[in-house]
Design a protein around this motif. Structure first.
Motif, PDB file in Angstrom:
ATOM      1  N   LEU A 149      -1.560   2.157 -29.681  1.00  0.00           N
ATOM      2  CA  LEU A 149      -0.362   1.585 -30.314  1.00  0.00           C
ATOM      3  C   LEU A 149       0.809   2.551 -30.391  1.00  0.00           C
ATOM      4  CD1 LEU A 149      -2.154  -0.191 -33.316  1.00  0.00           C
ATOM      5  CD2 LEU A 149      -1.519  -1.196 -31.112  1.00  0.00           C
ATOM      6  N   GLY A 150       0.596   3.807 -30.037  1.00  0.00           N
ATOM      7  CA  GLY A 150       1.660   4.782 -30.192  1.00  0.00           C
ATOM      8  C   GLY A 150       1.781   5.216 -31.646  1.00  0.00           C
ATOM      9  N   TRP A 151       2.917   5.804 -31.979  1.00  0.00           N
ATOM     10  CA  TRP A 151       3.137   6.314 -33.330  1.00  0.00           C
ATOM     11  C   TRP A 151       3.109   5.171 -34.336  1.00  0.00           C
ATOM     12  CZ3 TRP A 151       3.491  11.143 -35.339  1.00  0.00           C
ATOM     13  CH2 TRP A 151       3.981  11.263 -36.635  1.00  0.00           C
ATOM     14  N   ASN A 152       2.211   5.224 -35.313  1.00  0.00           N
ATOM     15  CA  ASN A 152       2.145   4.183 -36.342  1.00  0.00           C
ATOM     16  C   ASN A 152       1.574   4.787 -37.615  1.00  0.00           C
ATOM     17  OD1 ASN A 152      -0.986   3.297 -36.495  1.00  0.00           O
ATOM     18  ND2 ASN A 152      -0.453   3.788 -34.363  1.00  0.00           N
ATOM     19  N   THR A 153       1.892   4.165 -38.716  1.00  0.00           N
ATOM     20  CA  THR A 153       1.523   4.694 -40.028  1.00  0.00           C
ATOM     21  C   THR A 153       0.013   4.802 -40.200  1.00  0.00           C
ATOM     22  OG1 THR A 153       3.518   3.742 -40.992  1.00  0.00           O
ATOM     23  CG2 THR A 153       1.755   4.363 -42.511  1.00  0.00           C
ATOM     24  N   ARG A 154      -0.719   3.784 -39.734  1.00  0.00           N
ATOM     25  CA  ARG A 154      -2.163   3.773 -39.941  1.00  0.00           C
ATOM     26  C   ARG A 154      -2.842   4.952 -39.246  1.00  0.00           C
ATOM     27  NH1 ARG A 154      -5.932  -1.324 -38.459  1.00  0.00           N
ATOM     28  NH2 ARG A 154      -4.466  -1.314 -36.730  1.00  0.00           N
ATOM     29  N   SER A 155      -2.416   5.263 -38.007  1.00  0.00           N
ATOM     30  CA  SER A 155      -3.041   6.384 -37.297  1.00  0.00           C
ATOM     31  C   SER A 155      -2.742   7.707 -37.990  1.00  0.00           C
ATOM     32  CB  SER A 155      -2.570   6.423 -35.840  1.00  0.00           C
ATOM     33  OG  SER A 155      -1.189   6.702 -35.760  1.00  0.00           O
ATOM     34  N   VAL A 156      -1.525   7.859 -38.500  1.00  0.00           N
ATOM     35  CA  VAL A 156      -1.161   9.093 -39.208  1.00  0.00           C
ATOM     36  C   VAL A 156      -1.997   9.244 -40.475  1.00  0.00           C
ATOM     37  CG1 VAL A 156       0.690  10.292 -40.431  1.00  0.00           C
ATOM     38  CG2 VAL A 156       1.175   9.139 -38.274  1.00  0.00           C
ATOM     39  N   VAL A 157      -2.161   8.149 -41.231  1.00  0.00           N
ATOM     40  CA  VAL A 157      -2.950   8.195 -42.463  1.00  0.00           C
ATOM     41  C   VAL A 157      -4.402   8.553 -42.157  1.00  0.00           C
ATOM     42  CG1 VAL A 157      -3.882   6.795 -44.351  1.00  0.00           C
ATOM     43  CG2 VAL A 157      -1.452   6.621 -43.738  1.00  0.00           C
ATOM     44  N   CYS A 158      -4.954   7.937 -41.099  1.00  0.00           N
ATOM     45  CA  CYS A 158      -6.351   8.201 -40.743  1.00  0.00           C
ATOM     46  C   CYS A 158      -6.554   9.663 -40.352  1.00  0.00           C
ATOM     47  CB  CYS A 158      -6.778   7.285 -39.596  1.00  0.00           C
ATOM     48  SG  CYS A 158      -7.020   5.566 -40.068  1.00  0.00           S
ATOM     49  N   VAL A 159      -5.678  10.178 -39.487  1.00  0.00           N
ATOM     50  CA  VAL A 159      -5.823  11.558 -39.038  1.00  0.00           C
ATOM     51  C   VAL A 159      -5.635  12.525 -40.203  1.00  0.00           C
ATOM     52  CG1 VAL A 159      -4.808  13.363 -37.583  1.00  0.00           C
ATOM     53  CG2 VAL A 159      -5.166  11.069 -36.665  1.00  0.00           C
ATOM     54  N   THR A 160      -4.652  12.256 -41.051  1.00  0.00           N
ATOM     55  CA  THR A 160      -4.411  13.125 -42.201  1.00  0.00           C
ATOM     56  C   THR A 160      -5.605  13.147 -43.145  1.00  0.00           C
ATOM     57  OG1 THR A 160      -2.032  12.671 -42.069  1.00  0.00           O
ATOM     58  CG2 THR A 160      -2.872  13.587 -44.137  1.00  0.00           C
ATOM     59  N   ALA A 161      -6.150  11.953 -43.438  1.00  0.00           N
ATOM     60  CA  ALA A 161      -7.321  11.878 -44.316  1.00  0.00           C
ATOM     61  C   ALA A 161      -8.502  12.631 -43.714  1.00  0.00           C
ATOM     62  CB  ALA A 161      -7.697  10.417 -44.563  1.00  0.00           C
ATOM     63  N   LEU A 184      -8.429  15.156 -41.627  1.00  0.00           N
ATOM     64  CA  LEU A 184      -8.190  16.596 -41.680  1.00  0.00           C
ATOM     65  C   LEU A 184      -8.419  17.150 -43.081  1.00  0.00           C
ATOM     66  CD1 LEU A 184      -5.037  16.912 -39.392  1.00  0.00           C
ATOM     67  CD2 LEU A 184      -7.409  17.501 -38.842  1.00  0.00           C
ATOM     68  N   LEU A 185      -8.074  16.379 -44.092  1.00  0.00           N
ATOM     69  CA  LEU A 185      -8.339  16.817 -45.468  1.00  0.00           C
ATOM     70  C   LEU A 185      -9.840  16.941 -45.720  1.00  0.00           C
ATOM     71  CD1 LEU A 185      -5.681  14.724 -47.451  1.00  0.00           C
ATOM     72  CD2 LEU A 185      -5.673  17.192 -47.038  1.00  0.00           C
ATOM     73  N   PHE A 186     -10.596  15.938 -45.263  1.00  0.00           N
ATOM     74  CA  PHE A 186     -12.047  16.020 -45.423  1.00  0.00           C
ATOM     75  C   PHE A 186     -12.631  17.142 -44.570  1.00  0.00           C
ATOM     76  CE2 PHE A 186     -11.794  11.660 -47.165  1.00  0.00           C
ATOM     77  CZ  PHE A 186     -12.591  11.837 -48.282  1.00  0.00           C
ATOM     78  N   ALA A 187     -12.005  17.408 -43.417  1.00  0.00           N
ATOM     79  CA  ALA A 187     -12.463  18.520 -42.579  1.00  0.00           C
ATOM     80  C   ALA A 187     -12.319  19.846 -43.322  1.00  0.00           C
ATOM     81  CB  ALA A 187     -11.677  18.556 -41.275  1.00  0.00           C
ATOM     82  N   ALA A 188     -11.213  19.995 -44.052  1.00  0.00           N
ATOM     83  CA  ALA A 188     -11.019  21.213 -44.837  1.00  0.00           C
ATOM     84  C   ALA A 188     -12.102  21.334 -45.917  1.00  0.00           C
ATOM     85  CB  ALA A 188      -9.630  21.210 -45.471  1.00  0.00           C
ATOM     86  N   LEU A 189     -12.445  20.207 -46.556  1.00  0.00           N
ATOM     87  CA  LEU A 189     -13.505  20.215 -47.566  1.00  0.00           C
ATOM     88  C   LEU A 189     -14.862  20.544 -46.925  1.00  0.00           C
ATOM     89  CD1 LEU A 189     -12.544  17.071 -49.680  1.00  0.00           C
ATOM     90  CD2 LEU A 189     -12.247  19.477 -50.309  1.00  0.00           C
TER      91      LEU A 189
END
Length: 510
Positions: free
Chosen positions: A233-245, A247-252
């Motif tokens: 889909l290209g740049w979209n809010t859902r993909s950004v939220v998923c990747v960000t979430a 990465l946060l769990f990856a840090a944990l």
């Protein structure tokens, strides 16, 4: 007294007929797990007609296997180190066979999704177990390199073979046959595995860290899902939220591994000489091969107009040189050529494949197949030597964890390849497609072809725009692997694969 971390080789000996026969047995689950990634390519229409799944259910029928497999690789690799890799492999084979039987005779979309999820769980037990057992059976570096070359070739070839077998089985049987083909191979593994495969495990693994299981899945699955959304889909809010979430769990997850008394992934493993560069370089190779496949499969069908089965059969041709690539690379290393230079050359060959893709037009079947063959051969050279390096750098008692990290990195690299190279191609496609084209046509080539009958010249323009996007993505891929070639040469130049110490070469516990 037996040593639970040992192999079948006697002290200071090379692997013999028993080990090579065992390797052939190990290739059965590996081939089937890799085939199941693509085995539904041609079965989906028949499944849709029979089970009438919703659009969301159809998506999950296809994707749930890969998501579950990727999310549990690290968990299963660590579990195999604790309970025994052979035990986990045979347990996974039972589960894989049972789930295949349920999937073959599923009478609803929900049942098929659940069966595919169990197949993913079982697949996650099989993949790191096969690689870890190769590590324990082949202690001689030269023989291990050859064995891992076979492993890499079977893994790559299985993905291509899965789609072709799917087409042939659906052509002559019903869609459930694509799952039943798993049963004879798993039965053979269950009969021969206990006789030929050694048991091996970490003699002092500590308690299993259950908290790391949900943390690892929460880190991986949102990132992979977000990258798949980004690719489609290209740049979209859902993909950004998923990747960000994710990465946060990856840090944990990383913090948990640093502080836990008995972590799922021992941080010392990543500090092993050459191990971390190997994981990164393997990720880049997976990015290259999956990112290119994102375009070439569409090119065969939507640009050249091949049927799905025709495209799959043509797609088998580039697999031919793969069988020779890994053995040649292993032979060069055994002859004294520095591994860093061979890996760097593998990336250079991959770059040549991308270079050929930049020359493709809208009627370039021979050029495309040549490019795919060159690109895949280069990637297999890299993956086989890098896998050998990583497993040689890891202690044998951590072979399962080491294998799972490599395979998890490859899964992540594949998703990243489709996202990064796919986004380059999509941007060029949208720029090249005529501004007068309808919105559906401006999104994807498939969308353009569905409305092309109502817009004269649109199909030709869309095919040209897609090909231009593929050319641009190939330029990006070439630049990336050129950088990887430099990285490999610099980071691996002084890294050598260690000989297994004597305690790893005692008779096995069976």
């Amino acid at each position: 007294m037996t040593n639970p971390t040992s192999t079948t080789a006697s002290p200071n000996s090379r692997a013999g007929r028993r080990e090579w026969t065992a390797l052939a047995v190990l290739m059965l689950p590996l081939l089937l797990v890799s085939m199941d990634v693509s085995v539904l390519y041609f079965a989906i229409p028949s499944i849709s007609a029979d089970l009438a799944p919703t659009a969301i259910q159809q998506l999950w029928i296809f994707d749930i296997y890969g998501f579950v497999l990727a999310g549990l690789l690290m968990t299963m690799g660590s579990l195999g180190d604790r309970i025994g890799r052979r035990r986990l492999l045979l347990t996974g084979a039972v589960a894989f066979g049972a789930a295949s039987l349920v999937a073959a005779y599923a009478n609803s979309a929900e049942t098929l999704i659940a069966a595919r999820a169990v197949l993913g769980i079982a697949g996650a037990t099989l993949m790191p177990s096969t690689m870890a057992l190769v590590r324990t059976m082949f202690t001689d570096p030269g023989q291990r390199a050859k064995a891992i070359g076979v492993w890499s070739g079977v893994m790559t070839g299985g993905i291509a073979l899965g789609s072709v077998m799917s087409g042939l089985l659906v052509e002559y049987f019903w869609w459930g046959s694509v799952f039943l083909v798993n049963l004879p191979a798993m039965a053979l593994l269950l009969v021969l595995g206990p006789m030929l495969l050694p048991e091996s495990r970490d003699p002092s693994p500590g308690r299993f860290d259950w908290l790391s299981v949900p943390l690892s899945m929460a880190a991986l699955l949102p990132v992979i899902y977000g990258l798949k959304l980004f690719a489609g889909l290209g740049w979209n809010t859902r993909s950004v939220v998923c990747v960000t979430a994710g990465l946060l769990f990856a840090a944990l997850f990383v913090q948990r591994q640093r502080t836990a008394a008995s972590p799922m992934i021992d941080p010392a493993l990543l500090r092993g000489r050459g191990f971390t560069p190997a994981v990164v370089l393997n990720l880049i190779a997976a990015l290259a091969i999956m990112g290119s496949a994102y375009f070439t499969t569409q090119y065969l069908q939507s640009v050249l107009g091949k049927s799905a089965l025709e495209a799959a059969l043509w797609g088998l041709l580039p697999s031919v040189p793969i069988g020779a690539a890994a053995p040649i690379a292993a032979l060069l290393v055994q002859k004294g050529v520095n591994r860093a230079y061979v890996v760097g050359s593998g990336f250079a060959v991959t770059g040549c494949g991308f270079g050929l893709l930049t020359l493709a037009g809208t009627d370039s079947l021979a050029l495309l197949l040549t490019a795919c063959a060159v690109l895949a051969a280069g990637c297999v050279v890299v993956m086989s030597l890098i896998t050998d390096l990583a497993l040689g750098a890891a202690p044998v008692e951590k072979a399962g964890s080491a294998s799972s990290l490599l395979e998890t990195g490859a899964e992540f690299g594949g998703a990243l390849g489709m996202a990064v190279l796919g986004s380059i191609g999509a941007a060029v496609y949208r720029h090249e497609i005529p501004a007068s084209a309808p919105e559906t046509a401006r999104e994807t080539l498939g969308g353009a072809l569905t409305v092309a009958d109502d817009f004269p010249g649109l199909a030709t323009a869309a095919r040209e725009a897609f090909t231009s996007g593929m050319n641009a993505a190939a330029v990006g891929g070439a630049v990336l692997v050129a950088g990887a070639a430099v990285l490999a040469t610099v980071t691996l130049r002084r890294v050598t694969v260690r000989e297994a110490p004597a305690e790893e070469r005692e008779p096995a516990a069976v």
